[in-house]
Design a protein around this motif. Structure first.
Motif, PDB file in Angstrom:
ATOM      1  N   HIS A 178       0.827  -1.210   0.000  1.00 14.80           N
ATOM      2  CA  HIS A 178       0.000   0.000   0.000  1.00 14.80           C
ATOM      3  C   HIS A 178       0.865   1.265   0.000  1.00 14.80           C
ATOM      4  N   ALA A 179       1.859   1.302   0.861  1.00 16.77           N
ATOM      5  CA  ALA A 179       2.718   2.484   0.957  1.00 16.77           C
ATOM      6  C   ALA A 179       3.548   2.687  -0.303  1.00 16.77           C
ATOM      7  N   SER A 180       3.890   1.604  -0.971  1.00 17.56           N
ATOM      8  CA  SER A 180       4.704   1.702  -2.186  1.00 17.56           C
ATOM      9  C   SER A 180       3.951   2.370  -3.328  1.00 17.56           C
ATOM     10  N   ASP A 181       2.630   2.331  -3.278  1.00 17.22           N
ATOM     11  CA  ASP A 181       1.856   3.037  -4.304  1.00 17.22           C
ATOM     12  C   ASP A 181       2.148   4.532  -4.253  1.00 17.22           C
ATOM     13  N   ALA A 182       2.250   5.076  -3.051  1.00 17.33           N
ATOM     14  CA  ALA A 182       2.526   6.500  -2.874  1.00 17.33           C
ATOM     15  C   ALA A 182       4.022   6.805  -2.894  1.00 17.33           C
ATOM     16  N   ASP A 183       4.840   5.821  -2.561  1.00 22.40           N
ATOM     17  CA  ASP A 183       6.287   6.018  -2.461  1.00 22.40           C
ATOM     18  C   ASP A 183       7.003   4.850  -3.148  1.00 22.40           C
ATOM     19  N   PRO A 184       7.192   4.933  -4.458  1.00 19.59           N
ATOM     20  CA  PRO A 184       7.784   3.824  -5.206  1.00 19.59           C
ATOM     21  C   PRO A 184       9.205   3.441  -4.756  1.00 19.59           C
ATOM     22  N   GLU A 185       9.899   4.311  -4.067  1.00 16.12           N
ATOM     23  CA  GLU A 185      11.258   4.020  -3.612  1.00 16.12           C
ATOM     24  C   GLU A 185      11.300   3.354  -2.228  1.00 16.12           C
ATOM     25  N   LEU A 186      10.155   3.123  -1.625  1.00 19.84           N
ATOM     26  CA  LEU A 186      10.094   2.579  -0.268  1.00 19.84           C
ATOM     27  C   LEU A 186      10.830   1.243  -0.146  1.00 19.84           C
ATOM     28  N   ARG A 187      10.569   0.326  -1.048  1.00 20.57           N
ATOM     29  CA  ARG A 187      11.208  -0.995  -0.977  1.00 20.57           C
ATOM     30  C   ARG A 187      12.730  -0.879  -1.004  1.00 20.57           C
ATOM     31  N   ALA A 188      13.236  -0.046  -1.880  1.00 27.35           N
ATOM     32  CA  ALA A 188      14.693   0.142  -1.991  1.00 27.35           C
ATOM     33  C   ALA A 188      15.251   0.758  -0.708  1.00 27.35           C
ATOM     34  N   ARG A 189      14.550   1.722  -0.115  1.00 25.62           N
ATOM     35  CA  ARG A 189      15.028   2.342   1.123  1.00 25.62           C
ATOM     36  C   ARG A 189      15.037   1.361   2.284  1.00 25.62           C
ATOM     37  N   ILE A 190      14.031   0.512   2.349  1.00 22.01           N
ATOM     38  CA  ILE A 190      14.003  -0.499   3.404  1.00 22.01           C
ATOM     39  C   ILE A 190      15.195  -1.436   3.247  1.00 22.01           C
ATOM     40  N   THR A 191      15.448  -1.885   2.036  1.00 23.39           N
ATOM     41  CA  THR A 191      16.574  -2.780   1.768  1.00 23.39           C
ATOM     42  C   THR A 191      17.898  -2.093   2.076  1.00 23.39           C
ATOM     43  N   LEU A 192      18.045  -0.847   1.691  1.00 22.98           N
ATOM     44  CA  LEU A 192      19.286  -0.103   1.975  1.00 22.98           C
ATOM     45  C   LEU A 192      19.492   0.087   3.476  1.00 22.98           C
ATOM     46  N   ALA A 193      18.422   0.324   4.213  1.00 18.08           N
ATOM     47  CA  ALA A 193      18.538   0.490   5.669  1.00 18.08           C
ATOM     48  C   ALA A 193      19.000  -0.811   6.316  1.00 18.08           C
ATOM     49  N   MET A 194      18.478  -1.925   5.849  1.00 17.70           N
ATOM     50  CA  MET A 194      18.906  -3.216   6.374  1.00 17.70           C
ATOM     51  C   MET A 194      20.371  -3.468   6.026  1.00 17.70           C
ATOM     52  N   GLU A 195      20.776  -3.170   4.812  1.00 20.47           N
ATOM     53  CA  GLU A 195      22.175  -3.363   4.403  1.00 20.47           C
ATOM     54  C   GLU A 195      23.113  -2.453   5.201  1.00 20.47           C
ATOM     55  N   ALA A 196      22.677  -1.238   5.489  1.00 20.10           N
ATOM     56  CA  ALA A 196      23.497  -0.331   6.300  1.00 20.10           C
ATOM     57  C   ALA A 196      23.730  -0.918   7.687  1.00 20.10           C
ATOM     58  N   TYR A 197      22.713  -1.524   8.249  1.00 26.27           N
ATOM     59  CA  TYR A 197      22.859  -2.169   9.562  1.00 26.27           C
ATOM     60  C   TYR A 197      23.829  -3.337   9.467  1.00 26.27           C
ATOM     61  N   ILE A 198      23.678  -4.157   8.445  1.00 31.21           N
ATOM     62  CA  ILE A 198      24.521  -5.346   8.279  1.00 31.21           C
ATOM     63  C   ILE A 198      25.988  -4.979   8.083  1.00 31.21           C
ATOM     64  N   THR A 199      26.259  -3.883   7.401  1.00 27.50           N
ATOM     65  CA  THR A 199      27.658  -3.511   7.160  1.00 27.50           C
ATOM     66  C   THR A 199      28.390  -3.166   8.456  1.00 27.50           C
ATOM     67  N   LYS A 200      27.655  -2.869   9.511  1.00 28.59           N
ATOM     68  CA  LYS A 200      28.267  -2.560  10.802  1.00 28.59           C
ATOM     69  C   LYS A 200      28.641  -3.817  11.579  1.00 28.59           C
ATOM     70  N   LEU A 201      28.222  -4.976  11.098  1.00 25.32           N
ATOM     71  CA  LEU A 201      28.499  -6.234  11.798  1.00 25.32           C
ATOM     72  C   LEU A 201      29.901  -6.736  11.485  1.00 25.32           C
ATOM     73  N   ASN A 202      30.391  -7.654  12.286  1.00 19.85           N
ATOM     74  CA  ASN A 202      31.703  -8.265  12.092  1.00 19.85           C
ATOM     75  C   ASN A 202      31.603  -9.307  10.983  1.00 19.85           C
ATOM     76  N   PRO A 203      32.107  -9.024   9.788  1.00 23.78           N
ATOM     77  CA  PRO A 203      31.930  -9.955   8.665  1.00 23.78           C
ATOM     78  C   PRO A 203      32.695 -11.271   8.825  1.00 23.78           C
ATOM     79  N   GLN A 204      33.661 -11.356   9.726  1.00 20.37           N
ATOM     80  CA  GLN A 204      34.404 -12.594   9.916  1.00 20.37           C
ATOM     81  C   GLN A 204      33.654 -13.590  10.790  1.00 20.37           C
ATOM     82  N   SER A 205      32.643 -13.157  11.473  1.00 16.69           N
ATOM     83  CA  SER A 205      31.912 -14.019  12.392  1.00 16.69           C
ATOM     84  C   SER A 205      30.881 -14.855  11.623  1.00 16.69           C
ATOM     85  N   GLU A 206      30.924 -16.159  11.793  1.00 20.13           N
ATOM     86  CA  GLU A 206      29.951 -17.045  11.147  1.00 20.13           C
ATOM     87  C   GLU A 206      28.534 -16.724  11.633  1.00 20.13           C
ATOM     88  N   ARG A 207      28.447 -16.376  12.899  1.00 17.52           N
ATOM     89  CA  ARG A 207      27.147 -16.018  13.477  1.00 17.52           C
ATOM     90  C   ARG A 207      26.578 -14.770  12.805  1.00 17.52           C
TER      91      ARG A 207
END
Length: 90
Positions: free
Chosen positions: A41-70
């Motif tokens: 529903h929100a994407s109808d008014a804001d077509p970039e919403l999906r991309a922003r949600i994905t980018l926000a998640m990726e920004a969080y993930i980049t702060k994690l320790n990439p060497q950790s299997e966990r």
């Protein structure tokens, strides 16, 4: 949460013992369905919403320790769940 209500305020379900151990799965399905509908529903008014949600998640993930299997497992699961929640419904 003892009771769930319909929009009209009628009791839909009273919490009862979970003899089949299905409560967590049913709750996850309900949350997924609601989030997907809201994103759609929100994407109808804001077509970039999906991309922003994905980018926000990726920004969080980049702060994690990439060497950790966990942390790698967490990142993989997060990507999958976000993809599921933001994909356009058919």
């Amino acid at each position: 949460m003892d009771e769930l209500f319909t929009q009209e305020g009628l009791v839909l379900h009273e919490q009862k013992p979970d003899k089949f151990d299905m409560d967590a799965g049913a709750y996850k399905l309900a949350i997924n369905a609601v989030v997907q509908a809201l994103v759609e529903h929100a994407s109808d008014a804001d077509p970039e919403l999906r991309a922003r949600i994905t980018l926000a998640m990726e920004a969080y993930i980049t702060k994690l320790n990439p060497q950790s299997e966990r942390e790698e497992d967490f990142a993989e699961r997060a990507r999958g769940y976000v993809a599921l929640l933001v994909r356009p419904t058919a």
